[in-house]
Design a protein around this motif. Structure first.
Motif, PDB file in Angstrom:
ATOM      1  N   HIS A 115       0.823  -1.208   0.000  1.00 25.57           N
ATOM      2  CA  HIS A 115       0.000   0.000   0.000  1.00 25.57           C
ATOM      3  C   HIS A 115       0.860   1.263   0.000  1.00 25.57           C
ATOM      4  N   TYR A 116       1.989   1.220   0.704  1.00 24.71           N
ATOM      5  CA  TYR A 116       2.891   2.370   0.736  1.00 24.71           C
ATOM      6  C   TYR A 116       3.605   2.521  -0.604  1.00 24.71           C
ATOM      7  N   GLN A 117       4.014   1.395  -1.198  1.00 25.85           N
ATOM      8  CA  GLN A 117       4.650   1.457  -2.500  1.00 25.85           C
ATOM      9  C   GLN A 117       3.697   2.061  -3.539  1.00 25.85           C
ATOM     10  N   HIS A 118       2.442   1.606  -3.549  1.00 20.97           N
ATOM     11  CA  HIS A 118       1.475   2.090  -4.529  1.00 20.97           C
ATOM     12  C   HIS A 118       1.202   3.581  -4.331  1.00 20.97           C
ATOM     13  N   TRP A 119       1.112   4.015  -3.079  1.00 22.27           N
ATOM     14  CA  TRP A 119       0.837   5.428  -2.767  1.00 22.27           C
ATOM     15  C   TRP A 119       2.007   6.307  -3.226  1.00 22.27           C
ATOM     16  N   THR A 120       3.224   5.857  -2.957  1.00 16.13           N
ATOM     17  CA  THR A 120       4.402   6.612  -3.368  1.00 16.13           C
ATOM     18  C   THR A 120       4.503   6.678  -4.888  1.00 16.13           C
ATOM     19  N   HIS A 121       4.249   5.546  -5.531  1.00 18.03           N
ATOM     20  CA  HIS A 121       4.297   5.495  -6.985  1.00 18.03           C
ATOM     21  C   HIS A 121       3.229   6.411  -7.590  1.00 18.03           C
ATOM     22  N   ALA A 122       2.027   6.407  -7.022  1.00 20.99           N
ATOM     23  CA  ALA A 122       0.954   7.271  -7.516  1.00 20.99           C
ATOM     24  C   ALA A 122       1.341   8.743  -7.376  1.00 20.99           C
ATOM     25  N   SER A 123       2.021   9.075  -6.296  1.00 22.20           N
ATOM     26  CA  SER A 123       2.442  10.461  -6.104  1.00 22.20           C
ATOM     27  C   SER A 123       3.481  10.873  -7.140  1.00 22.20           C
ATOM     28  N   ALA A 124       4.429   9.965  -7.419  1.00 22.47           N
ATOM     29  CA  ALA A 124       5.437  10.266  -8.433  1.00 22.47           C
ATOM     30  C   ALA A 124       4.790  10.509  -9.787  1.00 22.47           C
ATOM     31  N   ALA A 149       0.241  -3.828 -10.579  1.00 20.07           N
ATOM     32  CA  ALA A 149       0.561  -2.402 -10.694  1.00 20.07           C
ATOM     33  C   ALA A 149       1.891  -2.201 -11.408  1.00 20.07           C
ATOM     34  N   GLY A 150       2.771  -3.195 -11.335  1.00 18.57           N
ATOM     35  CA  GLY A 150       4.047  -3.109 -12.040  1.00 18.57           C
ATOM     36  C   GLY A 150       5.087  -2.313 -11.260  1.00 18.57           C
ATOM     37  N   TYR A 151       6.329  -2.704 -11.450  1.00 13.94           N
ATOM     38  CA  TYR A 151       7.443  -2.008 -10.793  1.00 13.94           C
ATOM     39  C   TYR A 151       8.682  -2.228 -11.651  1.00 13.94           C
ATOM     40  N   THR A 207       8.261  13.932  -1.844  1.00 16.11           N
ATOM     41  CA  THR A 207       7.795  12.807  -2.659  1.00 16.11           C
ATOM     42  C   THR A 207       6.278  12.739  -2.706  1.00 16.11           C
ATOM     43  N   LEU A 208       5.620  12.921  -1.572  1.00 18.07           N
ATOM     44  CA  LEU A 208       4.178  12.718  -1.488  1.00 18.07           C
ATOM     45  C   LEU A 208       3.360  13.977  -1.748  1.00 18.07           C
ATOM     46  N   ALA A 209       4.006  15.070  -2.132  1.00 18.24           N
ATOM     47  CA  ALA A 209       3.265  16.305  -2.407  1.00 18.24           C
ATOM     48  C   ALA A 209       2.251  16.098  -3.528  1.00 18.24           C
ATOM     49  N   GLY A 210       2.634  15.330  -4.549  1.00 20.91           N
ATOM     50  CA  GLY A 210       1.704  15.069  -5.638  1.00 20.91           C
ATOM     51  C   GLY A 210       0.456  14.371  -5.157  1.00 20.91           C
ATOM     52  N   ALA A 211       0.610  13.352  -4.312  1.00 23.70           N
ATOM     53  CA  ALA A 211      -0.538  12.614  -3.780  1.00 23.70           C
ATOM     54  C   ALA A 211      -1.364  13.474  -2.831  1.00 23.70           C
TER      55      ALA A 211
END
Length: 377
Positions: free
Chosen positions: A65-74, A126-128, A341-345
């Motif tokens: 869940h943290y990986q997906h959230w960080t990736h979504a923010s990027a 989701a892919g990485y 990092t999370l500003a986008g999210a």
């Protein structure tokens, strides 16, 4: 009575750092009349002492869940940077060419490959994407690499920005959209009812049906006032800044990055020293400099012109805390140590949830209730 003594808004955000400013900007962009209360430079925060990375790799191991959230923010970052530039004329210096994490032995390289492979497996559909890059190829990507570097991991999601320009742009865009910024606003009390929050600032009071606690380490004291929990601790990091040099580093790394102005930022340290940001640890500074020179020997010829310490906002497991109060609906909390990092999210994903009145189920693993469960177990 002066009408400003009981000003009413649609939302109150307590905290003027990167987390609070991104959420406040997002709420105002959603059409909610928002006031941002900023304690000012006396607050313990890292917004002005941030390394400036938009960093995905390494985050979320064992916690998809943290990986997906960080990736979504990027993924949200390019749009955020473009919106801020259009709204304010301030460029935040976003560059997202991917990032490098260096390894200094074959054993480190193997361990890193195993870690990145696990992140890929946990990402599922989701892919990485990542690559392990050998020293021979790295020399073509980043000139002047030291002989002790045997390789690195790379992901395409990583990048960097100017934290100072970002903070300024978020504040300017928020106010330009009609948001009310209250500097030097020390919260003295919070009176909470479901959907009705009165924040006392001493001389006056601000009311709103939504309240967002985004005051970093200050949330530990504020959270219980609205039925929430924020078990937080400060973690000190130090950064060294060199004189300006010609642009040679096209990619950011986890220990060295080059700003648009040419200065090199050297960092990545962790200390448990409470709230001390005034003193610095010479041994840590030497270790940071030694690692930077080990990575890029040519850095040894540059002068160090500045150094500072700042506090990360850390939860017990190092992951963000997002919660909505069950006792006082309308109250929310947001804490993390990755404000850049999370500003986008925060601006594009979290703020719309708050505006709509509910956090998405995907954010439930970030609730502070996870710590109560761990303690009980």
């Amino acid at each position: 009575m002066n009408a400003t003594r009981h000003a009413t808004r649609d939302a109150i955000v307590i905290g003027g750092g990167l987390v609070g400013a991104a959420i406040a900007y997002g709420l105002q962009r959603q059409g909610l009349s928002t006031v941002m209360l900023d304690e000012g430079d006396v607050a313990h925060r890292a917004s002005r002492g941030n390394f400036g990375l938009v960093w995905v790799q390494s985050k979320g191991l064992g916690a998809p869940h943290y990986q997906h959230w960080t990736h979504a923010s990027a993924r949200a970052w390019p749009e955020l940077a473009a919106d801020l530039l259009e709204a304010t004329g301030i460029g935040v210096g976003l560059h997202q060419p991917g990032g490098l994490h260096f390894c200094f032995s074959d054993e480190e390289m193997a361990q890193r490959d195993a870690l990145m492979g696990q992140l890929r497996r946990e990402a599922g559909n989701a892919g990485y994407e990542y690559r392990m890059i050998t020293a021979a190829e790295l020399h073509d990507m980043v000139p002047g690499l030291g002989p002790q570097v045997v390789g690195a991991s790379w992901t395409p999601y990583d990048g960097h920005v100017s934290p100072l320009h970002l903070l300024r742009a978020l504040h300017a865009a928020f106010q330009g959209a009609g948001g009310l910024y209250r500097p030097n606003a020390l919260v003295t009390a919070i009176k909470a009812l479901p959907g009705d929050f009165a924040v006392d600032l001493g001389a006056d009071t601000v009311r709103a049906p939504r309240l967002v606690l985004a005051s970093g380490l200050g949330n530990a004291d504020l959270a219980p006032l609205v039925g929430l929990s924020a078990p937080l601790r400060p973690e000190r990091g130090q950064i060294l800044v060199t004189e300006r040099a010609r642009q040679v580093l096209a990619l950011p790394t986890h220990v060295v990055r080059q700003t648009e102005e040419g200065s090199l930022l050297l960092g990545d340290s962790k200390e448990d020293l409470g709230f001390d940001t005034l003193t610095q640890t010479p041994a840590i500074m030497r270790a940071i400099a030694r690692r930077a020179v080990q990575t890029f020997p040519w850095i040894a010829a540059l002068n160090i012109v500045r150094a500072w310490a700042a506090l990360r906002v850390m939860s017990p497991d190092g992951k963000p805390i997002y919660d909505a109060s069950e006792r006082f609906p309308g109250a929310y909390i947001a804490n993390c140590h990755s404000g850049v990092t999370l500003a986008g999210a925060h601006a594009s994903l979290l703020a719309p949830m708050i505006a709509a009145g509910a956090l998405a189920p995907d954010l439930s693993p970030f609730s502070a209730r996870r710590f109560h469960v761990q303690k009980t177990a």
